[in-house]
Scaffold this motif. Structure first.
Motif, mmCIF file in Angstrom:
data_model
loop_
_atom_site.group_PDB
_atom_site.id
_atom_site.type_symbol
_atom_site.label_atom_id
_atom_site.label_comp_id
_atom_site.label_asym_id
_atom_site.label_seq_id
_atom_site.Cartn_x
_atom_site.Cartn_y
_atom_site.Cartn_z
ATOM 1 N N ASN A 191 19.236 -14.488 -20.957
ATOM 2 C CA ASN A 191 18.087 -15.048 -20.250
ATOM 3 C C ASN A 191 18.506 -16.333 -19.548
ATOM 4 O O ASN A 191 19.089 -17.222 -20.170
ATOM 5 N N VAL A 192 18.189 -16.438 -18.270
ATOM 6 C CA VAL A 192 18.737 -17.528 -17.471
ATOM 7 C C VAL A 192 17.736 -17.962 -16.404
ATOM 8 O O VAL A 192 16.929 -17.160 -15.928
ATOM 9 N N ILE A 193 17.798 -19.230 -16.058
ATOM 10 C CA ILE A 193 17.058 -19.782 -14.927
ATOM 11 C C ILE A 193 18.061 -20.446 -13.994
ATOM 12 O O ILE A 193 18.928 -21.203 -14.446
ATOM 13 N N VAL A 194 17.949 -20.150 -12.700
ATOM 14 C CA VAL A 194 18.775 -20.810 -11.685
ATOM 15 C C VAL A 194 17.838 -21.553 -10.743
ATOM 16 O O VAL A 194 16.870 -20.979 -10.236
ATOM 17 N N ILE A 195 18.135 -22.828 -10.515
ATOM 18 C CA ILE A 195 17.309 -23.690 -9.671
ATOM 19 C C ILE A 195 18.117 -24.126 -8.455
ATOM 20 O O ILE A 195 19.248 -24.617 -8.603
ATOM 21 N N ALA A 196 17.553 -23.938 -7.257
ATOM 22 C CA ALA A 196 18.144 -24.486 -6.042
ATOM 23 C C ALA A 196 17.751 -25.955 -5.952
ATOM 24 O O ALA A 196 16.575 -26.279 -5.731
ATOM 25 N N LEU A 197 18.688 -26.839 -6.144
ATOM 26 C CA LEU A 197 18.416 -28.275 -6.199
ATOM 27 C C LEU A 197 18.146 -28.818 -4.796
ATOM 28 O O LEU A 197 18.844 -28.471 -3.836
ATOM 29 N N ASP A 198 17.143 -29.672 -4.689
ATOM 30 C CA ASP A 198 16.787 -30.233 -3.384
ATOM 31 C C ASP A 198 17.938 -30.986 -2.752
ATOM 32 O O ASP A 198 18.084 -31.001 -1.525
ATOM 33 N N GLY A 199 18.776 -31.599 -3.569
ATOM 34 C CA GLY A 199 19.908 -32.362 -3.045
ATOM 35 C C GLY A 199 21.116 -31.520 -2.700
ATOM 36 O O GLY A 199 22.134 -32.038 -2.242
ATOM 37 N N GLY A 200 21.027 -30.207 -2.943
ATOM 38 C CA GLY A 200 22.152 -29.312 -2.686
ATOM 39 C C GLY A 200 22.751 -28.770 -3.965
ATOM 40 O O GLY A 200 22.785 -29.466 -4.981
ATOM 41 N N GLY A 201 23.247 -27.539 -3.935
ATOM 42 C CA GLY A 201 23.819 -26.909 -5.112
ATOM 43 C C GLY A 201 22.767 -26.232 -5.962
ATOM 44 O O GLY A 201 21.554 -26.276 -5.664
ATOM 45 N N TYR A 202 23.230 -25.595 -7.032
ATOM 46 C CA TYR A 202 22.357 -24.829 -7.917
ATOM 47 C C TYR A 202 22.671 -25.157 -9.369
ATOM 48 O O TYR A 202 23.829 -25.381 -9.722
ATOM 49 N N GLN A 203 21.634 -25.174 -10.196
ATOM 50 C CA GLN A 203 21.802 -25.368 -11.634
ATOM 51 C C GLN A 203 21.436 -24.076 -12.348
ATOM 52 O O GLN A 203 20.379 -23.491 -12.084
ATOM 53 N N ALA A 204 22.306 -23.650 -13.262
ATOM 54 C CA ALA A 204 22.014 -22.491 -14.116
ATOM 55 C C ALA A 204 21.918 -22.952 -15.564
ATOM 56 O O ALA A 204 22.769 -23.721 -16.033
ATOM 57 N N ILE A 205 20.881 -22.505 -16.257
ATOM 58 C CA ILE A 205 20.709 -22.774 -17.685
ATOM 59 C C ILE A 205 20.580 -21.437 -18.377
ATOM 60 O O ILE A 205 19.655 -20.667 -18.083
ATOM 61 N N ALA A 206 21.495 -21.137 -19.298
ATOM 62 C CA ALA A 206 21.604 -19.788 -19.851
ATOM 63 C C ALA A 206 21.378 -19.739 -21.355
ATOM 64 O O ALA A 206 21.297 -20.769 -22.025
ATOM 65 N N HIS A 207 21.291 -18.494 -21.884
ATOM 66 C CA HIS A 207 21.080 -18.171 -23.301
ATOM 67 C C HIS A 207 19.688 -18.604 -23.772
ATOM 68 O O HIS A 207 19.506 -19.008 -24.927
ATOM 69 N N LEU A 208 18.708 -18.501 -22.882
ATOM 70 C CA LEU A 208 17.358 -18.947 -23.196
ATOM 71 C C LEU A 208 16.646 -17.967 -24.127
ATOM 72 O O LEU A 208 17.004 -16.794 -24.215
#
Length: 308
Positions: free
Chosen positions: A216-233
């Motif tokens: 289970n994962v969430i990926v966020i498109a960051l307003d400042g550029g790039g992406y954050q993934a948070i996994a094993h939810l």
């Protein structure tokens, strides 16, 4: 002595790079070489393993002649070369790293790093799935000891670990672009007897793709550029949907034990594209503290206004 000095130099270099990253305020894309390798790694693994298996099975079938036997041998050799190439590409990077602004801590309280880019790069021993600068974290509160590895029981329910169910926060303002919330939370693999099983599971999940690795994962498109993934939810804990806007420190899910995981923990990484299968990992830095080294603990305060 020489190995210790080498390790100290590596940690010093990593720490210096992470300190430079912590002062970064603008996004910079990774080099072209890194982007090309990221696009090759995933498909190469998907092709190499089935090809080698098919070539090996083909050799079991009775041969009709010397020509066919030679073709089989060449097919097996090609399969092995593809596997070696996939392993080398997963282990070694190429080109300059990108940059992204520091993010806020993914949770609050006492956390300890299991794998960290402050200790080695790539932090997980591979560049596959943009994990170059990823960090794994477990919750280690003073009033609730974490079950030790190799304890009396080979496998434990995820609820028995302090990390399980801990709130997870967005790292920065942005838009949710990927959500997965249906993978089951697994029992732990925190014993010597289950390590072989875990390695087999890891191998299979790595071939099947990043979704089976991350759970289970969430990926966020960051307003400042790039992406954050948070996994094993935690299954069913995700509070956002694709297209939702989130703010830095906003509660978005809970820590779980889905995907390729030995015990409940948080896996956090930054990358240049939303899909880890073709993304390049970006250097990680936190607003709240330096990136902890492996086995080092850090205390993150409750953020004002955060739902903890």
């Amino acid at each position: 002595m020489r190995d210790e000095m080498r390790g100290d130099l590596v940690r010093e270099s990593n720490t210096q790079h992470l300190e430079e990253q912590s002062m970064t305020t603008t996004y910079r894309a990774p080099g072209r070489g890194a982007r090309v390798l990221a696009r090759i790694r995933g498909p190469l693994v998907a092709i190499a393993v089935p090809f080698l298996v098919a070539a090996t099975l083909w050799r079991v079938v009775p041969s009709s002649g010397i020509v066919e036997e030679r073709v089989r041998a060449l097919a097996s050799l090609l399969g092995l070369l593809l596997i070696v190439a996939a392993l080398l590409l997963a282990r070694f990077g190429l080109g300059r790293p990108g940059a992204v602004a520091p993010i806020v801590a993914p949770s609050a309280g006492e956390w300890t790093a299991l794998s960290s880019p402050a200790t080695r790069i790539p932090s997980h021993g591979t560049h596959q799935y943009a994990q170059t600068w990823a960090i794994d974290l477990i919750h280690t509160p003073a009033d609730r000891p974490r079950p030790s590895f190799g304890g009396a029981r080979a496998s434990m329910a995820p609820e028995e670990f302090p990390s399980f169910g801990m709130p997870v926060h967005a790292g920065a303002d942005g838009e949710v672009v990927v959500v997965r919330d249906r993978a089951a939370d697994r029992r732990s693999r925190n014993s010597w007897s289950l390590l072989p099983l875990f390695f087999v599971e890891s191998f299979v999940r790595g071939i099947l793709g990043w979704r089976f690795v991350f759970g289970n994962v969430i990926v966020i498109a960051l307003d400042g550029g790039g992406y954050q993934a948070i996994a094993h939810l935690r299954k069913g804990s995700v509070r956002v949907a694709v297209g939702d806007r989130v703010s830095a420190g906003e509660l978005i899910a809970e820590c779980g034990n889905s995907g390729n995981s030995t015990e409940p923990h948080l896996h956090v990484q930054l990358m240049h594209r939303p899909r880890p299968g073709i993304a390049v990992g970006l250097p990680l830095a936190f607003v709240d503290s330096p990136v902890p080294e492996r086995d080092q603990s850090v205390h993150w305060p409750v953020r004002p206004g955060a739902d903890n």
